[in-house]
Design a protein around this motif. Structure first.
Motif, PDB file in Angstrom:
ATOM      1  N   ILE A  54      -2.033 -11.484  -0.954  1.00  0.00           N
ATOM      2  CA  ILE A  54      -1.287 -11.052   0.237  1.00  0.00           C
ATOM      3  C   ILE A  54       0.148 -11.567   0.248  1.00  0.00           C
ATOM      4  CG2 ILE A  54      -1.162 -11.329   2.754  1.00  0.00           C
ATOM      5  CD1 ILE A  54      -4.136 -10.686   2.842  1.00  0.00           C
ATOM      6  N   PRO A  55       0.418 -12.843  -0.082  1.00  0.00           N
ATOM      7  CA  PRO A  55       1.827 -13.266  -0.103  1.00  0.00           C
ATOM      8  C   PRO A  55       2.685 -12.457  -1.078  1.00  0.00           C
ATOM      9  CG  PRO A  55       0.399 -15.174  -0.122  1.00  0.00           C
ATOM     10  CD  PRO A  55      -0.478 -13.973  -0.299  1.00  0.00           C
ATOM     11  N   LEU A  56       2.117 -12.090  -2.218  1.00  0.00           N
ATOM     12  CA  LEU A  56       2.881 -11.277  -3.169  1.00  0.00           C
ATOM     13  C   LEU A  56       3.104  -9.862  -2.642  1.00  0.00           C
ATOM     14  CD1 LEU A  56       1.291 -12.277  -6.599  1.00  0.00           C
ATOM     15  CD2 LEU A  56       3.549 -12.859  -5.745  1.00  0.00           C
ATOM     16  N   LEU A  57       2.117  -9.339  -1.940  1.00  0.00           N
ATOM     17  CA  LEU A  57       2.233  -7.972  -1.436  1.00  0.00           C
ATOM     18  C   LEU A  57       3.189  -7.857  -0.254  1.00  0.00           C
ATOM     19  CD1 LEU A  57      -1.493  -6.830  -1.735  1.00  0.00           C
ATOM     20  CD2 LEU A  57       0.415  -6.291  -3.253  1.00  0.00           C
ATOM     21  N   LEU A  58       3.482  -8.971   0.410  1.00  0.00           N
ATOM     22  CA  LEU A  58       4.415  -8.934   1.542  1.00  0.00           C
ATOM     23  C   LEU A  58       5.813  -8.494   1.132  1.00  0.00           C
ATOM     24  CD1 LEU A  58       3.425 -12.169   3.502  1.00  0.00           C
ATOM     25  CD2 LEU A  58       2.992  -9.798   4.162  1.00  0.00           C
ATOM     26  N   VAL A  59       6.229  -8.835  -0.070  1.00  0.00           N
ATOM     27  CA  VAL A  59       7.582  -8.486  -0.521  1.00  0.00           C
ATOM     28  C   VAL A  59       7.625  -7.183  -1.315  1.00  0.00           C
ATOM     29  CG1 VAL A  59       8.401 -10.858  -0.530  1.00  0.00           C
ATOM     30  CG2 VAL A  59       7.360  -9.923  -2.591  1.00  0.00           C
ATOM     31  N   LEU A  60       6.478  -6.553  -1.534  1.00  0.00           N
ATOM     32  CA  LEU A  60       6.431  -5.335  -2.341  1.00  0.00           C
ATOM     33  C   LEU A  60       7.305  -4.202  -1.798  1.00  0.00           C
ATOM     34  CD1 LEU A  60       5.287  -3.862  -4.788  1.00  0.00           C
ATOM     35  CD2 LEU A  60       3.306  -3.238  -3.399  1.00  0.00           C
ATOM     36  N   PRO A  61       7.304  -3.910  -0.485  1.00  0.00           N
ATOM     37  CA  PRO A  61       8.186  -2.821  -0.017  1.00  0.00           C
ATOM     38  C   PRO A  61       9.663  -3.079  -0.322  1.00  0.00           C
ATOM     39  CG  PRO A  61       6.589  -3.388   1.678  1.00  0.00           C
ATOM     40  CD  PRO A  61       6.445  -4.421   0.598  1.00  0.00           C
TER      41      PRO A  61
END
Length: 127
Positions: A54-61
């Protein structure tokens, strides 16, 4: 006394930025794949997988939009992964996953930091 500024070769900086962005995506995908294999197939759980991804996916956009601030936030997030990976590598009972985590996190940290820097350089030369 006037400060001497060095002319920036925009073509060279653009090439470096493109290479760093490619390296970012390879390491980013590698980390997500590592967490999936580690937690879903080897010896983890879905809860740990979610906690790690989840922390990595927070910056994906922001990364998809090539936002310079997203690269910086990714660097801050990666400090946690780097610390955890290096601490676990030093423990003799830990597996190979921790070494891969440390290496991928370090490479991603440096390439994200440099992507952010080179992106700012290119923006400053275009204005």
């Amino acid at each position: 006394m006037a400060k001497k500024t060095k002319a920036i070769d925009t073509v060279q900086v653009a090439r470096k930025l493109e290479a760093a962005r490619k390296l970012n995506w390879v390491c980013y995908g590698g980390l997500l794949l590592l967490f999936a294999v580690w937690n879903l197939f080897l010896d983890g759980s879905v809860k740990w997988w979610l906690l790690q991804t989840i922390p990595l996916l927070l910056v994906l956009p922001g990364l998809l939009k090539q936002n310079q601030r997203s690269y910086l936030w990714l660097c801050f997030i990666l400090l946690l992964y780097i610390t955890a990976g290096i601490v676990d590598v030093m423990m003799p009972t830990r597996g190979w996953q921790h070494g891969v985590l440390a290496v991928l996190s370090l490479i991603l940290f440096v390439s994200s930091m440099m992507s952010s820097r080179w992106q700012v350089q290119l923006q400053n030369t275009n204005t």
